[in-house]
Design an enzyme around this catalytic site. Structure first.
Site, PDB file in Angstrom:
ATOM      1  NE  ARG A 178      -3.625  -2.510   0.160  1.00 12.87           N
ATOM      2  CZ  ARG A 178      -3.370  -3.672  -0.434  1.00 12.87           C
ATOM      3  NH1 ARG A 178      -2.279  -3.798  -1.205  1.00 12.87           N
ATOM      4  NH2 ARG A 178      -4.176  -4.696  -0.306  1.00 12.87           N
ATOM      5  CB  SER A 231      -9.358  -0.705   4.418  1.00 11.37           C
ATOM      6  OG  SER A 231     -10.147  -1.795   3.987  1.00 11.37           O
ATOM      7  CD  GLU A 323      -5.345   0.614   2.546  1.00  9.40           C
ATOM      8  OE1 GLU A 323      -5.862   0.672   1.423  1.00  9.40           O
ATOM      9  OE2 GLU A 323      -5.477  -0.353   3.316  1.00  9.40           O
TER      10      GLU A 323
END
Length: 329
Positions: A178, A231, A323
């Protein structure tokens, strides 16, 4: 391309959260992007907009794509926000392996529609993924064991100060879980403009079916009925856990694309499902989502994030990492 003043960013956020940008400009091409950047560094033009030359020197620039994976401050952004709408999808090479050049402001959904129409396989895992192609590359978006890095041939970006164009092959992009150099590395200030992606020729019906399956999965398991930014936290690498926790969490491991423990499971086991602060709530459908259930403020979300991190740390000794990206103070 025109500058606008005091534009509310919540209208450009999938969270419906965020204060105003001091200046705002929408760009649909690299030429317009360069024009906006040049004007933004024109002291007289910016001084007039900001009210003083001192404030002008403090002006900042931020890039806004699809408004996903982004928490915008309640106080907005005291600088110039450039809304990236750089478009275009161009086939560069045909054959069994095809290469496609995509504008960074193209929505992932539109790219997937192009893939279906042209029988291009390799991005099916992104079915239902929100946001733009540029944002997906910046955060090395992934799901169902796939990552955007697997498709990247090269990435073009622009240095906002020198206006120098830079082109990097996939191995030069610093892709990690990520992450990329445009998110956490030395290219963080650069603006992604175009991405060249590789695909394999496939069966149109099979590609469409696979994408539809991923969309249905997301709709069934994600709280899409509420404003959200996806998320909040990265999943936890299984190998990072001490041996006692490996035994406890081993049953929950999945590949993403390496063995991880879903942070949603850790948050759930921490007893945080449904926890609410103000208008923000830890989703009772997927606990790695914090949803806006009632005119939430960015501060509500931040306080929930702090609570989640501390609770998980206290209960399991695990540090979970965001994230999402923050915009503004």
């Amino acid at each position: 391309m025109n500058f606008q003043k005091n534009v509310f960013l919540k209208n450009y956020s999938s969270y419906k959260i965020g204060g105003a940008a001091r200046l705002f400009a929408e760009v649909g091409s690299v030429g317009e992007l360069i024009q906006a950047l040049r004007l933004s560094f024109d002291k007289l033009r910016i001084a007039q907009a900001f009210g003083s030359e001192t404030q002008a020197r403090r002006g900042k620039i931020a890039i806004l794509g699809g408004g996903t994976n982004l928490l915008i401050s309640d106080r907005g952004f005291d600088g110039l926000v450039i809304h990236n709408k750089i478009g275009g999808i161009l086939r560069l090479r045909s054959g069994q392996v095809e290469e496609v050049k995509v504008g960074s402001g193209v929505a992932v959904k539109d790219l997937l529609d192009f893939c279906i129409e042209n029988s291009l396989s390799g991005l099916e895992w992104a079915g239902g993924l929100p946001g733009t192609v540029g944002g997906a590359v910046r955060g090395n978006a992934g799901a169902f064991g796939g990552e955007i890095r697997d498709n990247v041939c090269e990435v073009e970006s622009l240095d906002p100060e020198t206006l120098e164009k830079k082109v990097r092959k996939e191995k030069e992009c610093g892709f990690n879980y990520r992450e990329s150099i445009w998110k956490t590395g030395f290219g963080e200030k650069e603006i992604i403009t175009f991405v060249s992606l590789k695909f394999e020729k496939g069966n149109k019906e099979d590609i469409q079916a696979a994408i539809t399956e991923k969309i249905k999965y997301r709709k069934a398991r994600h709280p899409l009925e509420y404003p959200n930014i996806g998320s909040i936290f990265k999943n936890v690498p299984f190998e990072s856990l001490p041996s006692n926790l490996k035994k406890e969490f081993g049953q929950y491991v999945k590949n993403d694309p390496f063995p991880v423990v879903p942070t949603a499971k850790i948050i759930f086991l921490s007893g945080l499902k449904g926890r609410r602060i103000g208008g923000a709530m830890v989703s009772d459908k997927h606990t790695n989502f914090i949803v806006n259930v009632g005119n939430a403020k960015a501060e509500d979300v931040k306080q929930l994030i702090i609570l989640e991190k501390q609770t998980v740390k206290d209960k399991f000794g695990i540090s979970i990492e965001e994230e999402i990206v923050y915009l503004g103070d």
